[in-house]
Design a protein around this motif. Structure first.
Motif, PDB file in Angstrom:
ATOM      1  N   MET A 178      30.605 -12.680 -17.964  1.00 49.56           N
ATOM      2  CA  MET A 178      30.041 -11.330 -17.881  1.00 49.56           C
ATOM      3  C   MET A 178      30.604 -10.430 -18.978  1.00 49.56           C
ATOM      4  SD  MET A 178      30.261 -10.717 -13.789  1.00 49.56           S
ATOM      5  CE  MET A 178      29.073  -9.431 -13.488  1.00 49.56           C
ATOM      6  N   GLN A 181      29.517  -7.427 -22.754  1.00 49.81           N
ATOM      7  CA  GLN A 181      30.044  -6.137 -23.204  1.00 49.81           C
ATOM      8  C   GLN A 181      30.781  -6.257 -24.535  1.00 49.81           C
ATOM      9  OE1 GLN A 181      28.398  -4.134 -21.161  1.00 49.81           O
ATOM     10  NE2 GLN A 181      30.112  -2.914 -20.479  1.00 49.81           N
ATOM     11  N   MET A 193      25.970  -6.232  -5.996  1.00 52.53           N
ATOM     12  CA  MET A 193      26.224  -5.047  -6.814  1.00 52.53           C
ATOM     13  C   MET A 193      24.932  -4.471  -7.381  1.00 52.53           C
ATOM     14  SD  MET A 193      29.484  -4.417  -7.002  1.00 52.53           S
ATOM     15  CE  MET A 193      29.919  -3.654  -8.547  1.00 52.53           C
ATOM     16  N   LEU A 197      30.472   4.759 -20.720  1.00 51.05           N
ATOM     17  CA  LEU A 197      31.419   3.736 -21.189  1.00 51.05           C
ATOM     18  C   LEU A 197      31.107   2.381 -20.556  1.00 51.05           C
ATOM     19  CD1 LEU A 197      34.908   5.531 -21.091  1.00 51.05           C
ATOM     20  CD2 LEU A 197      33.714   4.669 -23.122  1.00 51.05           C
ATOM     21  N   ALA A 198      30.813   2.417 -19.260  1.00 52.62           N
ATOM     22  CA  ALA A 198      30.545   1.163 -18.540  1.00 52.62           C
ATOM     23  C   ALA A 198      29.254   0.499 -19.000  1.00 52.62           C
ATOM     24  CB  ALA A 198      30.466   1.434 -17.032  1.00 52.62           C
ATOM     25  N   MET A 199      28.331   1.296 -19.513  1.00 53.51           N
ATOM     26  CA  MET A 199      27.055   0.742 -19.985  1.00 53.51           C
ATOM     27  C   MET A 199      27.202   0.087 -21.352  1.00 53.51           C
ATOM     28  SD  MET A 199      24.808   1.279 -17.577  1.00 53.51           S
ATOM     29  CE  MET A 199      23.119   1.372 -18.154  1.00 53.51           C
ATOM     30  N   GLY A 200      28.311   0.339 -22.035  1.00 57.68           N
ATOM     31  CA  GLY A 200      28.587  -0.328 -23.302  1.00 57.68           C
ATOM     32  C   GLY A 200      27.476  -0.144 -24.315  1.00 57.68           C
ATOM     33  N   GLN A 253      23.544  -3.257 -14.354  1.00 61.70           N
ATOM     34  CA  GLN A 253      23.697  -4.630 -13.906  1.00 61.70           C
ATOM     35  C   GLN A 253      25.081  -4.773 -13.256  1.00 61.70           C
ATOM     36  OE1 GLN A 253      21.133  -7.018 -14.358  1.00 61.70           O
ATOM     37  NE2 GLN A 253      19.995  -5.179 -14.944  1.00 61.70           N
ATOM     38  N   ILE A 271      27.684  -6.351 -14.202  1.00 58.73           N
ATOM     39  CA  ILE A 271      28.786  -6.143 -15.147  1.00 58.73           C
ATOM     40  C   ILE A 271      29.053  -4.655 -15.345  1.00 58.73           C
ATOM     41  CG2 ILE A 271      27.166  -6.449 -17.081  1.00 58.73           C
ATOM     42  CD1 ILE A 271      30.940  -7.062 -17.203  1.00 58.73           C
ATOM     43  N   ASN A 272      27.993  -3.840 -15.415  1.00 57.66           N
ATOM     44  CA  ASN A 272      28.173  -2.398 -15.584  1.00 57.66           C
ATOM     45  C   ASN A 272      28.847  -1.779 -14.356  1.00 57.66           C
ATOM     46  OD1 ASN A 272      24.886  -2.770 -16.721  1.00 57.66           O
ATOM     47  ND2 ASN A 272      26.594  -2.467 -18.109  1.00 57.66           N
ATOM     48  N   ARG A 273      28.447  -2.245 -13.174  1.00 62.11           N
ATOM     49  CA  ARG A 273      29.069  -1.709 -11.959  1.00 62.11           C
ATOM     50  C   ARG A 273      30.544  -2.100 -11.890  1.00 62.11           C
ATOM     51  NH1 ARG A 273      25.427  -0.451  -7.703  1.00 62.11           N
ATOM     52  NH2 ARG A 273      27.247   0.386  -6.635  1.00 62.11           N
ATOM     53  N   MET A 330      32.492  -2.728 -14.449  1.00 59.70           N
ATOM     54  CA  MET A 330      33.204  -1.938 -15.450  1.00 59.70           C
ATOM     55  C   MET A 330      33.450  -0.520 -14.929  1.00 59.70           C
ATOM     56  SD  MET A 330      33.781  -3.759 -18.199  1.00 59.70           S
ATOM     57  CE  MET A 330      34.074  -2.541 -19.451  1.00 59.70           C
TER      58      MET A 330
END
Lengths: 330, 90
Positions: free
Chosen positions: A32, A36, A269, B20-23, B44, B46-48, B50
């Motif tokens: 994941m 990023q 999530m 920031l979390a959305m990169g 998504q 990963i964003n949550r 982060m």
């Protein structure tokens, strides 16, 4: 579209870190994190893995039952894969069996359990599986080939023989998983030899409607005892979106082989159970062209037919494996 | 009135963490109290994750203690209020 009279989730997991080792989470988090950051950053995967793992504290399934109620899901098949041969864990298979039995007792009538045993445990694994079926009434075998074995490995055959005698279905993972495991054993075709050898056992290709779909649907169409589930559908890699992807799948003449599943808590999530069910059943959703009877079969009827009748599943033991087990004297 | 101003500030702070979390995702023009993480922002998993990590790092939220509540929150405003209540010691 009318909601079917009954919804059974055919593919779900306890959101409990006691059942899934940390190495599994770290692998998922590492992959994941690449979305990023182009390069691996020291400690990032471990940090995300820890956050991921912290969501897996619903040890007694109270939250899951609440989510099932919100979604109108009457019953759920809990899958308990055996990772203990490849990952360190402070909890044993016996602990995991006891936890799932406790969840069933806490929420009567809401859960079926398919329990996993790595074939490399040999005789002790076989005995354990027999014991949990007899003692706890578990109703199927969960196989996780990416742990490093083919689902048609002959070391699996004693377990399949037992499943044949007790009319227990076998559900095996197909497709990618945590990158700390081996994807090469996750091909649906690998079940062919076992499915041919054990025509009395029903095999379910987990995620078969989402991963390696061409192979999975061919297996379902031409092997009478092979089924697939659609768990993981919100993540289907399709340019036209998961709704169209499933609509295409539902138009191929194998709907009698397709089983609804959510893979909770993997997408918790992003999508709640209620959102996943609504997305399938809404007027413009992928089931819009299906007859009510077909929707009812996919959402509950087919998995219901594959589950053993209580009298057969809990009959007295003493079958004894015909196949040689590792760790057993010739 | 001061409560409204505080809430706006909380939402604005959380909006910064969301960005920031959305990169590298396409930037979101407006993040308001009623904005939903999944439906409106398209966040998504990963964003949550982060964002949760940033809440711990930047706001001192204990994920060990509050993860259960945090994952149930679906909007920016609800999350901002929850984090503010923790900070205020409620």
């Amino acid at each position: 579209m009318r909601r079917p009279p009954l919804i059974v989730d055919g593919h779900c997991h306890l959101a409990s870190s006691r059942c899934i080792p940390s190495e599994f989470f770290v692998g998922v988090a590492r992959n994941m994190a690449r979305k990023q950051f182009a390069r691996e950053r020291s400690g990032e995967a471990e940090k995300l893995g820890r956050v991921l793992e912290l969501q897996y504290h619903d040890h007694d399934a109270d939250r899951l039952v609440r989510k099932m109620d919100e979604a109108g899901i009457a019953r759920t098949v809990l899958l308990a894969p055996d990772f203990t041969h490849v990952f360190k864990s402070q909890y044993s298979l016996e602990d995991m069996a006891a936890q799932h039995a406790a969840v069933r007792a806490r929420h009567p009538g809401r859960f079926h359990v398919f329990f996993g045993v790595d074939p490399r445990w040999g005789r002790s694994g076989y005995d354990l599986f027999e014991r949990v079926v007899d003692r706890h009434g578990f109703e199927g075998l969960k196989v996780y080939p990416p742990c490093g074995f083919s689902p048609s490995d002959e070391r699996m055959f004693p377990l399949y023989e037992f499943c044949a005698a007790r009319q227990l279905p076998v559900l095996l993972h197909t497709g990618p998983t945590t990158p700390t495991l081996d994807f090469s054993y996750a091909d649906p075709y690998l079940i062919d030899a076992a499915a041919k050898h054990f025509p009395g056992v029903n095999f379910i290709l987990a995620h078969g409607g989402v991963n390696f779909v061409e192979q999975a649907k061919l297996m379902c169409n031409y092997r009478a005892n092979v089924y697939l589930d659609i768990s993981g559908f919100p993540a289907a890699m399709s340019a036209s979106g998961w709704q169209q992807h499933l609509a295409d799948l539902f138009s191929q003449g194998i709907n009698h082989k397709i089983i609804f599943g959510t893979d909770w808590p993997v997408f918790s999530m992003k999508d709640d159970l209620a959102a996943m069910v609504s997305g399938l059943l809404e007027e413009t959703g992928p089931m819009r062209s299906l007859a009510d009877s077909t929707v009812a079969a996919i959402m509950a009827g087919t998995i219901g037919k594959l589950l053993p009748s209580p009298s057969v599943a809990t009959q007295a033991s003493g079958i004894g494996p015909m196949f040689e087990l590792e760790g057993e004297k010739p | 009135m001061s409560a409204i101003i505080d809430e706006n500030a909380d939402v604005e702070k959380l909006a910064g963490l969301i960005r920031l979390a959305m990169g590298d995702e396409p930037p979101v023009a407006v993040i308001a109290a009623q904005t939903r993480f999944t439906e409106d922002l398209g966040m998504q998993s990963i964003n949550r994750l982060m964002l949760l990590s940033l809440l711990e790092q930047e706001c001192g939220v204990s994920l060990e203690r509050h993860m259960t509540q945090l994952v149930e929150l679906q909007t920016v405003g609800d999350t901002a209020r929850f984090v503010a209540s923790l900070t205020a010691g409620h």
